[in-house]
Scaffold this motif. Structure first.
Motif, short mmCIF file in Angstrom:
data_model
loop_
_atom_site.label_atom_id
_atom_site.label_comp_id
_atom_site.label_asym_id
_atom_site.label_seq_id
_atom_site.Cartn_x
_atom_site.Cartn_y
_atom_site.Cartn_z
N UNK A 28 -2.64 -2.21 7.34
CA UNK A 28 -2.09 -1.08 8.07
C UNK A 28 -0.61 -1.33 8.41
N UNK A 29 -0.20 -2.58 8.46
CA UNK A 29 1.22 -2.88 8.60
C UNK A 29 1.82 -2.93 7.21
N UNK A 30 2.53 -1.88 6.87
CA UNK A 30 3.13 -1.75 5.55
C UNK A 30 2.40 -0.78 4.64
N UNK A 31 1.11 -0.56 4.91
CA UNK A 31 0.35 0.37 4.08
C UNK A 31 0.21 -0.08 2.64
N UNK A 32 0.34 -1.37 2.40
CA UNK A 32 0.26 -1.89 1.04
C UNK A 32 -1.17 -2.19 0.63
N UNK A 33 -1.44 -2.04 -0.66
CA UNK A 33 -2.69 -2.50 -1.25
C UNK A 33 -2.42 -3.94 -1.69
N UNK A 34 -2.80 -4.90 -0.86
CA UNK A 34 -2.36 -6.28 -1.07
C UNK A 34 -3.48 -7.31 -0.94
N UNK A 35 -4.69 -6.85 -0.97
CA UNK A 35 -5.83 -7.78 -0.88
C UNK A 35 -6.94 -7.25 -1.76
N UNK A 36 -7.01 -7.74 -2.99
CA UNK A 36 -8.00 -7.26 -3.95
C UNK A 36 -8.59 -8.46 -4.70
N UNK A 37 -9.90 -8.56 -4.70
CA UNK A 37 -10.60 -9.54 -5.53
C UNK A 37 -11.66 -8.80 -6.35
N UNK A 38 -12.05 -9.40 -7.45
CA UNK A 38 -12.95 -8.75 -8.41
C UNK A 38 -14.36 -9.29 -8.23
N UNK A 39 -15.28 -8.42 -7.85
CA UNK A 39 -16.63 -8.85 -7.52
C UNK A 39 -17.39 -9.42 -8.71
N UNK B 105 8.12 1.42 5.61
CA UNK B 105 8.46 0.24 4.82
C UNK B 105 7.43 -0.85 5.08
N UNK B 106 7.75 -2.07 4.73
CA UNK B 106 6.80 -3.16 4.86
C UNK B 106 6.44 -3.51 6.29
N UNK B 107 7.24 -3.05 7.25
CA UNK B 107 6.96 -3.34 8.66
C UNK B 107 6.34 -2.17 9.41
N UNK B 108 6.18 -1.04 8.74
CA UNK B 108 5.62 0.15 9.38
C UNK B 108 4.14 -0.04 9.69
N UNK B 109 3.73 0.32 10.90
CA UNK B 109 2.32 0.25 11.29
C UNK B 109 1.73 1.66 11.19
#
Length: 612
Positions: A102-113, A154-158
């Motif tokens: 939620x801080x930055x709104x980035x898709x930055x945590x993905x693993x493949x099941x 941006x990357x710091x936006x909550x």
């Protein structure tokens, strides 16, 4: 003389196969590095067309390459600690696990099941994307750039989320108010595979019109470990409209001219419609996919962030003027997952993504590698085992080329039948090579023999060999695909080794002399196939043919097990086919005599040569 010529041609063809195979699969990475260096030097000395101006016009984006402003990595922490520190929306689908910051709104945590680091299903899952603050940040980011707009996300936006979990058929909406008249919404959806859909909306509640440019990017911090094989591209990849497929290695970007600002180097394409840009590994990829009907600027960039190189694939859309009380929107997609052939093809077809199938590196000989994979995939779904599929496809190929092979073996059988006459010609003309060759040609014409026909089975096998190697090497379907027994990964070398008696002795044999069971089986089948023919009269040719199976055995020892199984099976079928044709043509099969002759003392002198 004719038989000598045939043997020599076959020997040359096999020698070329060894040299080409070794250089193509093993030594070529160094050649490719030199080639890339030359290209980089050339690119560095040239100008780049279509690069956005570093000094944007009034109302244009402050930075023509989104996301390349300084953003120091700082201290590195364990991945789990970084993820746990900030509020997140959980990602939970049949194929993916992870979260959105939620801080930055980035898709930055993905693993493949469904994919693990080893063949053991209990081993860790493949981690694709990771947030900044970890050892290897790798993420996707979407948003807007512009000027005189007030604060932009941006990357710091909550952001504020309307849900806690993103799942297939269950999108989430993120909201951010910049306090200066602009309300931003981001609707994120995901399917049951690897495709995210990101819809960014902005509502102008102020009193002045604003100009905004939508962007999407994939950013990777630090150069990853690459395998460095010529047959495999790893790095920046994209299809950019009429410019088609573009592939840049990580090292290539370092030699590109400055782009946007002095700390950023790269390559940019303007006025592009259709396609995608992203970063690819051997089996995994992350790519941002713009609206296929709207023009955009695509770019690959490298910038230095402290001691870290940051590589990005960027999409920058056209300007959208948002009048007071109006709303603007932009929809993009993100592929983040495994490069499954059918999944990639379905995305191309269903979503209309231009040439998305080129995300998989089929190579220049795609007209061979693609049908090869299709055949293997068909029989895999029929039998449930890719190893069995390789055996069946090999049998189908032998059947397909049966007329050519039969003609070749028949010609070889005729050659064997006229061996006494050929020996008589050699004795009659002695050292007169011209008359000897003329007599041989008359004999070939009389008996309707083609002396080079024996080369065709070898020449046909070489492109099939290369195509199968490519398929085994690049397609994720072959990764960790088991056969029977000890072969649990057809894309990896046979794990056994003769130096430790195939695992009976308690030590790990060195990889330099790796020689497993299947390479030995392949060498035996190749040896038997060569012993089907009479020994060449020339001692040099005889030595070449003697050592060829040994050379191939050691060379293929480090090759994928699936390829070695193919070669052994193909040799076995060739031996059977040649045996049947020789018997039908009334020609003696030399196999048993040649094998028994290896253990007998050979007579010396001229007669020995004639008898051989």
């Amino acid at each position: 003389m004719g038989n000598d010529k045939t043997n020599m041609i076959v020997a040359i063809a096999l020698s070329l196969a060894v040299l080409l195979g070794w250089n193509y699969f093993i030594a070529a990475p160094r050649v490719e590095q030199q080639r890339q260096a030359a290209l980089q030097d050339k690119a560095a000395s040239s100008t780049v067309d279509g690069v956005p101006s570093p000094s944007p016009k009034e109302g244009g984006p402050a930075n023509p390459v989104p996301g390349t402003l300084p953003n120091t990595q700082g201290a590195v922490e364990p991945r789990e600690a970084v993820i746990a520190r900030a509020p997140r929306v959980t990602i939970d689908t049949p194929a993916l696990a992870g979260s959105i910051a939620l801080k930055g709104g980035r898709i930055d945590d993905v693993s493949l099941k469904n994919y693990h680091e080893t063949v053991d299903d209990k081993s860790p899952r493949i981690v694709l994307l990771s947030p900044t603050g970890t050892a290897n940040p790798y993420y996707a980011e979407f948003g807007w750039v512009g000027q005189n707009t007030g604060p932009l996300p941006n990357g710091d936006t909550v952001w504020t989320a309307d849900g806690t979990t993103l799942a297939s058929g269950k999108p989430v909406t993120l909201t951010y108010d910049n306090g200066a008249g602009l309300l931003f919404k981001r609707v994120i959806a995901v399917d049951d595979k690897f495709m995210f859909t990101v819809r960014d909306e902005v509502e102008n509640k102020g009193t002045k019109a604003v100009n905004l440019y939508p962007y999407g990017l994939v950013s990777r911090w630090g150069k990853p470990h690459t395998q460095g094989y010529y047959v495999l591209h790893e790095g920046m990849i994209g299809v950019l409209g009429a410019d088609g497929l573009q592939e840049y290695t990580y090292d290539h970007l370092a030699k590109e001219p400055a782009l946007g600002n002095v700390s950023t180097k790269g390559k940019s394409w303007t006025g592009v419609t259709g396609g995608f840009v992203g970063i690819t590994d051997k089996y995994w990829a992350a790519a941002t996919i713009p609206d296929q009907s709207a023009a955009y600027t695509g770019s690959f960039t490298e910038r230095t962030d402290g001691a870290t190189k940051v590589y990005q694939a960027n999409v920058l859309g056209g300007v959208q003027t948002v009048e007071p009380g109006a709303t603007a929107s932009a929809t993009q997609q993100l592929f983040a997952g495994a490069k499954e052939v059918n999944t990639i093809n379905n995305y191309q077809k269903d979503l209309g993504i231009k040439q998305f199938d080129l995300m998989i590196d089929w190579g220049w000989f795609h007209f061979i590698t693609k049908p090869m994979f299709r055949a293997l995939d068909f029989f895999f779904h029929l039998f449930g085992n890719f190893g069995v599929a390789i055996l069946v496809v090999t049998l189908c190929l032998k059947t397909l080329f049966l007329p050519i092979a039969n003609k070749s073996y028949k010609s070889m059988a005729k050659m064997k039948a006229v061996q006494p006459e050929m020996a008589s010609i050699r004795e009659r003309y002695g050292d007169d090579k011209v008359k000897q060759q003329q007599a041989m040609m008359e004999l070939y014409k009389k008996e309707k023999i083609n002396p080079v026909a024996g080369c065709w089975p070898v020449l046909i096998q070489i492109p099939v060999f290369f195509a199968l190697y490519k398929v085994l090497f690049i397609t994720i379907e072959m990764r960790h695909a088991p056969f029977f027994g000890w072969i649990q990964d057809l894309a990896a070398p046979d794990p056994t080794n003769i130096l430790n008696l195939f695992g009976l002795l308690p030590f790990a044999a060195p990889d330099l002399f790796h020689l497993g069971v299947w390479p030995i089986i392949m060498g035996i089948t190749m040896f038997v196939q060569m012993k089907m023919n009479p020994a060449p009269p020339d001692p040099v040719q005889a030595q070449i043919f003697t050592f060829m199976p040994i050379v191939f055995t050691f060379m293929l020892g480090s090759f994928p097990a699936g390829l070695v199984i193919y070669w052994a099976w193909n040799n076995t079928l060739s031996v059977i086919q040649q045996y049947v044709i020789m018997r039908r043509n009334g020609v003696k099969v030399e196999l048993w005599d040649n094998l028994s002759g290896m253990f007998k003392k050979k007579p010396a002198g001229k007669n020995a040569v004639a008898k051989s």
